[in-house]
Design a protein around this motif. Sequence first.
Motif: not given
Length: 455
Positions: A182-205
């Motif tokens: 959510f802005g951390s440099f520990c992330s390889s990219a900025q988060a896309e949104g505020e909430a997610t599920t396993i199902g959503k990540e299957r198609t977007t991550n």
Amino acid sequence: MVFIDAIEVPGLGNRSYLAGGANGAVVIDPPRDIDRVLETASRRGVRITHVAETHVHNDYVTGGLELARVTGAAYLVPGGARVSYRRIPVADGDRTVIDAALVLRALATPGHTPHHTAYVLEEAGEPVAAFTGGSLLIGTVGRPDLVEPGLTERLARAQHASAHRLADELPDETAVLPTHGFGSFCSSAQAEGEATTIGKERTTNDALVKDADTFVADLLAGLDDIPAYYAHMGPLNARGPEPVDLMPPAVADAHEIAERLAAGEWVVDLRSRVAFADGHVVGSFNFEADGQLATQLAWLIPWGKSVTLLAESAEQLAGAQRELVRVGVDRPAAAATGSPADWVCEGERLRSFPRATFADLAAAGADGERVVLDVRRDSERARARIEGSLHMPLHELRARIRQIPSGTVWVHCAGGMRAAIAASLLDAAGRDVVAIDDGFDSARAAGLPVMESRP
């Protein structure tokens, strides 16, 4: 009934979580200022029975050890983490009862670190949420390059495998609750949104839609600079952080401020960049309290350097202290509140410098005595830059300041905050400076020659 409360740490771009039921709760990856966690539990009327770390953190100082001590909670830490304090080592598959039918199941997810562990919260045997720490994030994954350069590619491949393990073992409706992204440099990219599920990540991550080789190549190519203070966070967390001290610092008068500046100490003005540009103590630096204070100051200040804080109010000062303890800047040497007139000795003058827009820069025209300085990171400049501008990432500026040619320095970043920090550093070094307080997207519209990289 199960509950999950997110505890936002916006200055660092992180989240912690309090989850549980009527008779017990677990805290995942708590921030160092644990009073916020305790207040959240108090509002819920629930007892914290467990504290769990997904990994030894590289971007902030954990509050886990102290929270476990204060509450008497069991402290769960991945068994592969090398730490110097007593804890309950967690192994893959371990199950911890939190409350009645509520169980926390450990799932080994190496990648962000070799020992990284996610925790799946199960109610009556059914997965409710996955606390994924720095493994599977929203649309991305945690960085694999923060532990050891020689391990980076291996950990990137482990991230891909860990993401697939989570997706393979958990139902689509399982909530994904990461610590980073959510802005951390520990992330390889900025988060896309505020909430997610396993199902959503299957198609977007990327980790779940790309094959391993493509994912690893793209991930490694996109890694950005690592904040300098990260080198100190892991060892500090492994040793075991000291309890937080948020008592107000000693009050400094104008003479003491002058003495500290003369001794080469850092005097940091927390006011807005607009107020600082209008008038400030000569030699002071500007890090806005409402900006990325902890990340930017901890990145630039030499580790362990004494710092004195100047704030408009006691509330602004207290907020800054809270931000800074999260990254190990524990006790300001001194502080003062009020206005610049209160911080200078009688007869001393304040300094100021102009602010401008990209339109102002364009209107100024070509000038051999002018230097256009870009303090964005390498990855930002690679996408687009002003032709003829000089590039020095903000975190390199102090070490390279003598390399800047003579003339007035017009300094810019992507939005104005980092340019203001850079302007204060240049001003303190005696340079004539103009801070461009404008979004970089305005540069082309202003008629400046913007060079964009080709896809």
